[in-house]
Design an enzyme around this catalytic site. Structure first.
Site, PDB file in Angstrom:
ATOM      1  N   HIS A 152      32.245  37.550  45.143  1.00  0.00           N
ATOM      2  CA  HIS A 152      31.780  38.658  44.303  1.00  0.00           C
ATOM      3  C   HIS A 152      30.277  38.498  44.114  1.00  0.00           C
ATOM      4  O   HIS A 152      29.826  37.570  43.453  1.00  0.00           O
ATOM      5  CB  HIS A 152      32.502  38.655  42.955  1.00  0.00           C
ATOM      6  CG  HIS A 152      33.977  38.902  43.079  1.00  0.00           C
ATOM      7  ND1 HIS A 152      34.488  40.169  43.266  1.00  0.00           N
ATOM      8  CD2 HIS A 152      35.034  38.062  43.082  1.00  0.00           C
ATOM      9  CE1 HIS A 152      35.816  40.088  43.356  1.00  0.00           C
ATOM     10  NE2 HIS A 152      36.169  38.815  43.263  1.00  0.00           N
ATOM     11  N   HIS A 211      29.829  35.522  36.039  1.00  0.00           N
ATOM     12  CA  HIS A 211      29.776  36.342  34.829  1.00  0.00           C
ATOM     13  C   HIS A 211      28.654  35.823  33.944  1.00  0.00           C
ATOM     14  O   HIS A 211      28.506  34.604  33.766  1.00  0.00           O
ATOM     15  CB  HIS A 211      31.100  36.269  34.054  1.00  0.00           C
ATOM     16  CG  HIS A 211      32.224  37.011  34.711  1.00  0.00           C
ATOM     17  ND1 HIS A 211      32.216  38.381  34.845  1.00  0.00           N
ATOM     18  CD2 HIS A 211      33.367  36.578  35.280  1.00  0.00           C
ATOM     19  CE1 HIS A 211      33.336  38.756  35.467  1.00  0.00           C
ATOM     20  NE2 HIS A 211      34.048  37.679  35.755  1.00  0.00           N
ATOM     21  N   ASP A 254      36.907  33.246  45.693  1.00  0.00           N
ATOM     22  CA  ASP A 254      36.957  34.192  44.566  1.00  0.00           C
ATOM     23  C   ASP A 254      35.796  33.904  43.615  1.00  0.00           C
ATOM     24  O   ASP A 254      35.931  33.984  42.382  1.00  0.00           O
ATOM     25  CB  ASP A 254      38.299  34.149  43.831  1.00  0.00           C
ATOM     26  CG  ASP A 254      38.482  35.360  42.905  1.00  0.00           C
ATOM     27  OD1 ASP A 254      37.641  36.288  42.951  1.00  0.00           O
ATOM     28  OD2 ASP A 254      39.452  35.374  42.135  1.00  0.00           O
TER      29      ASP A 254
END
Lengths: 338, 437
Positions: free
Chosen positions: B63, B309, B305
């Site tokens: 991501h 954040h 994965d």
């Protein structure tokens, strides 16, 4: 991660936080009960105040609606002469999007000694405790996790009733009267932080705890709980010495987990008919607020063997004990001098 | 005078076994293998004896947060983290803001990726806005070079939509990748459902929510003959379902994420949001089953994965914090450790390079657009996408020292064993000993 406290039992809350009941030892619980018993007398005085926590500041931080818990904590703090500041969430920066961590920091900057927190998120008091290591944190109910002072006041109320019946005092009886006591917790256990606190409180004091609920209102897995599950409520009632009822939490969706409230009442409600069948020694508790006519019949709620109003009354001395131990624990007991 | 890079005396790891030897790299390619002779002026020579030399790692599941959440990660910063972790190619997931669900946003990421230190491929969304309803321009996106499609972060909830996507995708030579969680069972959950969630008062995401979607998509793949790749499988039962489907010869592949084979739900006992992830950390027996499957070939790839954040978002009460954790810089060490006392280097490179390169269609024999070849045999003429891994190297994870913009690693303070010490992308040394070059 705070690995240091992982799995460790707490043998006294003196000078520490109260976040859970499942990590308190029997000694820690008895210490709170005995301290609360000594505070009972304060409530009977004309001037209901002792100077024990004079100059200490207790902040009450309630992110969820509450009547009895908030009032009882604030009353307890005031009877100990602490200054109380309370955050009205609706009017605060919380509404402007401030995070719990930042609100906690603000409160720390105000020189607060203890924070009493209720929050809709399980673990929120642990989050604040990690952020504010210098401040005592008292959990006043976190999500569906724990409500330790309710658990403590429930066992306090039980010990009071049982010791009076036995012609002794609570502190003289210690944990003796909980031995072999059969406690049934019934109803919306899935959503109940009270059930999670009561189960461990009773079990730690030596009682046998069983739970009973419709399948959808049981937690997903209770294999690590100190309880057994009973399938039939009527058989469970025959077994029990104490019946702990819980509020059906419709606001958490419980209403959709049973076909109807009426069916819940038929299968798991303490109706008058069931109440009549109880053995005479059986005691009934309910943490309130009650859904009269759902988990408990209205007349049953007012019956002589229901301890519900004593539970409310005992909220103050038990919370005085918790605040006293957390804040002044280890210091000489000064409250008796006034 | 030449400007070759010579890797001397390494253990060269092929897909069938290992050999000792050198590699000589020039002009972005491997030009010599075995005994490559002495170095001359201008050559850079590295003694890599005791190290494994293999094809650069390929991450199927990164991501990158760009566009939309650049405070947490950018394409450039994520690629740097990847290079430090030994990766030479990564596949960017489409759950950006806006989503990678159209030619314009996908082209943007591919263009930015072309300037990054590693190859950046894109996984595009299956449905518009990852909302699970209308198919994206799958054929147009395939023409841009997209070979994997997924709504990752969400599973495609409707069996009818997933069947339609598979029927459409089957003739296009692409793979649909699924985030397997049936939200009718998992929605609102924040950790594995079980005894611990019941005690902590946290809503659960049950294992069966994952397993039902794995079962469903195995059957849909059987029906449509469309290849399906299962992202971040986390339960013993999911892996068993995939094993059975593979035994039947169905077109299924799967990956597992490092946190699912190194951590279990007990890490959540103190409500630490660094351990919150979807699918959630499972039980110790699930971890054991995943580790066992890593050594048998059931697992095609380890994929990170990697989910950055911003710290203010992770610093919230548990149920309010976002799910996800970093992974690029530690995954090789964690995989090496998980392979046991005497890790098989061939298996190690199968999980981190050759397996994922095959699924992402990044090998020499695959049709690629704008990207070099990965996951090869280190033969002369190959693109020089290479990692040197030193099993003897130990280090301690320091979240403040990570290349990622975010710091949300669950491994802060943990000692790691084995490390990627050199990463070469198209013949250029981009990372060495934990430093970008």
């Amino acid at each position: 991660m705070d690995w240091e406290t992982g799995g460790e039992m707490i043998s006294s809350i003196a000078g520490g936080n109260l976040l859970n009941i499942d990590d308190l030892t029997r000694e820690a619980i008895i210490e709170v009960l005995d301290t609360a018993e000594s505070f009972l007398e304060v409530s009977t005085r004309a001037i209901k105040k002792v100077p024990t926590l004079k100059g200490r500041v207790v902040a009450s931080l309630f992110y969820e609606e509450s009547t009895r818990t908030r009032l009882s904590f604030e009353t307890a703090a005031k009877r100990l002469s602490a200054d109380v500041i309370s955050l009205a969430v609706a009017a605060s920066s919380v509404k402007k999007g401030e995070s719990l961590r930042d609100t906690a920091s603000t409160i720390e900057a105000l020189g607060v000694d203890a924070v009493v927190i209720r929050h809709q998120s399980s673990g929120a008091p642990h989050h604040v405790a990690a952020a504010l290591p210098g401040i005592r944190i008292i959990n006043a109910g976190d999500g569906q996790h724990q409500h330790p002072t309710q658990g403590l006041l429930d066992v306090f109320t039980l010990r009071q009733a049982l010791s009076s019946r036995a012609g002794t005092t609570g502190s003289e009886s210690g944990a003796e009267l909980f031995k072999n006591l059969k406690v049934l917790i019934v109803g919306d256990i899935r959503h109940s932080r009270v059930a999670r606190s009561d189960a461990w409180a009773y079990a730690t004091l030596g009682s046998t705890v069983r739970i009973c609920a419709p399948g959808t209102l049981l937690p997903d897995d209770v294999s690590t709980w100190p309880v057994e599950v009973m399938k039939n409520f009527d058989e469970a009632l025959e077994w029990a010495d104490v019946v702990g009822l819980l509020r059906l939490q419709n606001e958490r969706g419980s209403g959709t987990l049973v076909p109807s409230l009426a069916e819940f009442t038929r299968s798991h409600g303490l109706t008058q008919e069931r109440h009549r069948r109880l053995a005479p020694h059986v005691l009934i508790t309910h943490p309130g607020p009650m859904n009269r006519g759902v988990e408990i019949d209205s007349l049953v709620a007012d019956a002589d063997n229901a301890l519900i109003s004593q539970q409310v009354a005992n909220g103050v001395p038990v919370r005085m004990a918790v605040l006293y131990l957390a804040l002044a624990g280890g210091e000489p007991k000064g409250y008796s001098h006034e | 005078m030449s400007n070759d890079i010579i890797l001397r005396n390494g253990t060269l790891v092929g897909s069938e076994g290992t050999t000792k030897g050198d590699l000589r790299i020039r002009g972005g390619r491997i030009v010599g293998r075995g005994d490559v002779g002495a170095s001359s002026d201008g050559d850079q020579e590295f003694d890599v004896s005791g190290c494994l030399v293999g094809p650069g790692f390929v991450d199927l599941h990164t991501h990158l947060r760009e566009p939309g959440r650049e405070e947490a990660e950018t394409i450039a910063s994520g690629a740097m983290a990847a290079a430090l972790g030994g990766f030479t190619a990564i596949v960017a997931m489409p759950n950006t803001e806006p989503a990678l669900d159209n030619v314009i946003t996908v082209s943007y990421v591919l263009a930015k990726g072309a300037e990054a230190v590693v190859d950046v491929a894109v996984a595009a969304a299956i449905t518009v806005g990852r909302a699970g309803e209308h198919l994206t321009a799958i054929s147009d996106l395939a023409a841009l070079g997209v070979r994997l499609f997924t709504d990752d972060g969400n599973g495609v909830q409707s069996a009818a939509v997933m069947r339609r996507a598979m029927s459409y995708a089957a003739p296009l030579g692409i793979t649909l990748a699924q985030h397997c969680e049936d939200e009718s069972l998992a929605a609102g959950g924040v950790m594995n459902e079980g005894a611990l969630s019941s005690q902590l008062g946290l809503a659960g995401r049950p294992a069966v929510a994952e397993e039902l979607m794995v079962m469903r998509d195995i059957e849909l793949s059987r029906l449509t003959k469309c290849p399906v790749h299962f992202l971040h499988l986390s339960t013993a039962r999911s892996v068993a379902l995939v094993a059975a489907a593979k035994a039947e010869g169905l077109l299924v592949t799967c990956e597992i994420a490092p946190h699912h084979f190194t951590l279990d739900e007990s890490s959540l006992a103190h409500y630490d949001t660094q351990f919150k992830v979807h699918p959630p950390l499972r039980t110790a027996s699930d971890v054991a089953a995943l580790r066992s499957a890593m050594t048998t070939g059931i697992i095609d790839a380890v994929a990170t994965d990697h989910a950055p954040h911003a710290s203010e978002l992770k610093d919230l009460p548990f149920d309010q914090a976002p799910a996800g954790m970093l992974g690029l810089e530690q995954v090789a060490s964690l995989t090496w450790e998980a392979l046991g006392e005497n890790p098989d280097p061939v298996r190690f490179f199968a999980l981190l390079s050759r397996g994922p390169a095959r699924i992402a269609q990044l090998r020499d024999e695959d049709s690629r657009v704008g990207l070099s070849a990965h996951g090869g045999e280190l033969t002369v003429g190959d693109d020089a996408n290479i990692v040197v891994f030193d099993p003897r190297m130990s280090y301690v994870v320091d979240r403040a020292a990570l290349a990622s913009r975010a710091h949300n690693t669950p491994y802060h303070g943990r000692a790691m064993h084995g490390r990627a010490v050199m990463t070469l992308v198209r013949g250029t040394l981009v990372a060495r000993n934990g430093e970008l070059q």
